[in-house]
Design an enzyme around this catalytic site. Structure first.
Site, PDB file in Angstrom:
ATOM      1  N   ASN A 117      -4.653   2.888  -5.965  1.00 20.70           N
ATOM      2  CA  ASN A 117      -5.566   2.675  -5.741  1.00 20.70           C
ATOM      3  C   ASN A 117      -6.324   4.309  -5.420  1.00 20.70           C
ATOM      4  OD1 ASN A 117      -7.731   2.365  -4.715  1.00 20.70           O
ATOM      5  ND2 ASN A 117      -7.170   0.797  -2.803  1.00 20.70           N
TER       6      ASN A 117
ATOM      7  N   LYS B 153      -9.244   5.038  -4.423  1.00 26.31           N
ATOM      8  CA  LYS B 153      -9.896   4.677  -3.637  1.00 26.31           C
ATOM      9  C   LYS B 153     -11.392   6.209  -4.180  1.00 26.31           C
ATOM     10  CE  LYS B 153      -7.184   3.556   0.256  1.00 26.31           C
ATOM     11  NZ  LYS B 153      -6.783   3.807   1.379  1.00 26.31           N
TER      12      LYS B 153
ATOM     13  N   HIS C  30     -10.554  -5.379  -1.137  1.00 25.36           N
ATOM     14  CA  HIS C  30      -9.331  -4.536   0.069  1.00 25.36           C
ATOM     15  C   HIS C  30     -10.361  -4.352   1.179  1.00 25.36           C
ATOM     16  CE1 HIS C  30      -8.175  -0.447   1.290  1.00 25.36           C
ATOM     17  NE2 HIS C  30      -7.184  -0.948   0.048  1.00 25.36           N
TER      18      HIS C  30
ATOM     19  N   GLU D 289     -10.814  -2.317   3.469  1.00 24.41           N
ATOM     20  CA  GLU D 289     -12.032  -1.137   3.307  1.00 24.41           C
ATOM     21  C   GLU D 289     -13.274  -2.272   2.471  1.00 24.41           C
ATOM     22  OE1 GLU D 289     -10.662   2.318   1.093  1.00 24.41           O
ATOM     23  OE2 GLU D 289      -8.916   1.904   2.271  1.00 24.41           O
TER      24      GLU D 289
ATOM     25  N   GLU E  56      -1.526  -5.514   2.120  1.00 31.36           N
ATOM     26  CA  GLU E  56      -1.347  -4.672   2.873  1.00 31.36           C
ATOM     27  C   GLU E  56      -1.944  -4.234   4.475  1.00 31.36           C
ATOM     28  OE1 GLU E  56      -2.631  -1.299  -0.446  1.00 31.36           O
ATOM     29  OE2 GLU E  56      -4.536  -2.527   0.130  1.00 31.36           O
TER      30      GLU E  56
ATOM     31  N   GLY F 104      -3.319   4.268   5.298  1.00 31.53           N
ATOM     32  CA  GLY F 104      -3.981   5.799   4.905  1.00 31.53           C
ATOM     33  C   GLY F 104      -3.428   6.345   6.317  1.00 31.53           C
TER      34      GLY F 104
ATOM     35  N   SER G 187       0.537   3.159   2.962  1.00 37.09           N
ATOM     36  CA  SER G 187       1.759   4.943   2.967  1.00 37.09           C
ATOM     37  C   SER G 187       2.631   4.038   2.743  1.00 37.09           C
ATOM     38  CB  SER G 187       2.253   4.901   4.618  1.00 37.09           C
ATOM     39  OG  SER G 187       0.321   4.980   5.430  1.00 37.09           O
TER      40      SER G 187
END
Ligand code: PGA
Length: 248
Positions: A10, A12, A95, A97, A167, A173, A213
């Site tokens: 991904n 991003k 996702h 985000e 996730e 991250g 991660s």
């Protein structure tokens, strides 16, 4: 039948088109594999050059988002038929985000999941709890709701073909990976939700990734768990380390 492993990067909001082509070239010799499906989910503007750059390799291209209408007055959005025509095979939906910064909820994501299937794309539907939810002990309940609402009225046949990415938000991250046991516990629970919603065959066929991660050094242990079929990889997908993750 054994599920084929799938490792997706991904990217991003990283990599300009010219940087993207360089990265694809750098990773080319590192990500070859017959046993793992490799996907690069890239920013919209990188899709066309990356589809071109991966031609003749084992890598396929995914999008990071899409809208649920085919076309029309939706300034700034990209549709499923546009992605398909550009050569995209997968699309990340929901996702954390997107949920957090762009207000995407389960009802919206359900429309996107249905549209992805209708157009011939394979969705990678993301789910995951916050640290507060984990500490309150509501992780499995929360994720079950994300799955049930996200897959409302989606057929067993389609769910069997899709990918679900677990996730935990606190692991994205942050360098804090879930332990392989924590990841397996939730991925198994997701498979059980699918079993209850559909049937054994669908539960055994849907592929479930862990994300948060993932690195070359922890991938083998996480992917070694029975209900984890690969990973959705952010930061490490932009480096040579991604090759280690694919071949771990
Ligand atoms: P990370 O991101 O690997 O950088 O934690 C994962 C993701 O957000 O998909």
């Amino acid at each position: 039948m054994a599920r084929k492993r799938i490792v997706a990067g991904n990217w991003k909001m990283n990599m300009t088109p010219s940087e993207a082509i360089k990265l694809v070239e750098e990773l080319k010799p590192l990500v070859q594999s017959d046993s793992v499906e490799v996907v690069y989910c890239v920013p919209a503007i990188d899709i066309v050059p990356v589809v071109e750059a991966v031609k003749g390799t084992n890598v396929v291209v995914g999008a990071e988002n899409m809208y649920f209408e085919d076309k029309g007055a939706f300034t700034g959005e990209i549709s499923a038929p546009m992605l398909v025509d550009a050569g995209v095979k997968y699309v990340i939906l929901g996702h954390s985000e997107r949920r957090q910064y762009f207000g995407e909820d389960n009802a919206l994501l359900n429309k996107k999941v249905k549209k992805a299937f209708e157009a011939g794309l394979t969705p990678i539907l993301c789910c995951g709890e916050t640290l507060e939810q984990r500490e309150m002990g509501v992780t499995i309940d929360f994720i079950s709701t994300q799955i049930k609402e996200g897959l409302y009225e989606v057929s067993a046949e389609n769910v069997a073909k899709m990918v679900i990415a677990y996730e935990p938000i606190w692991a994205i991250g942050t360098g804090k990976t879930a332990t392989s046991d924590q990841a397996e516990e939730v991925c198994k629970a997701i498979r059980d939700v699918i079993r209850v919603m559909y049937n054994d065959a669908t539960a055994e066929s849907v592929r479930i990734q862990y994300g948060g991660s993932v690195k070359g050094e922890n991938a083998a242990e996480i992917f070694g768990k029975p209900d984890i079929d690969g990973g959705l990889v952010g930061g490490a997908a932009l480096k040579a380390d991604f090759g280690k993750i694919v071949n771990c």
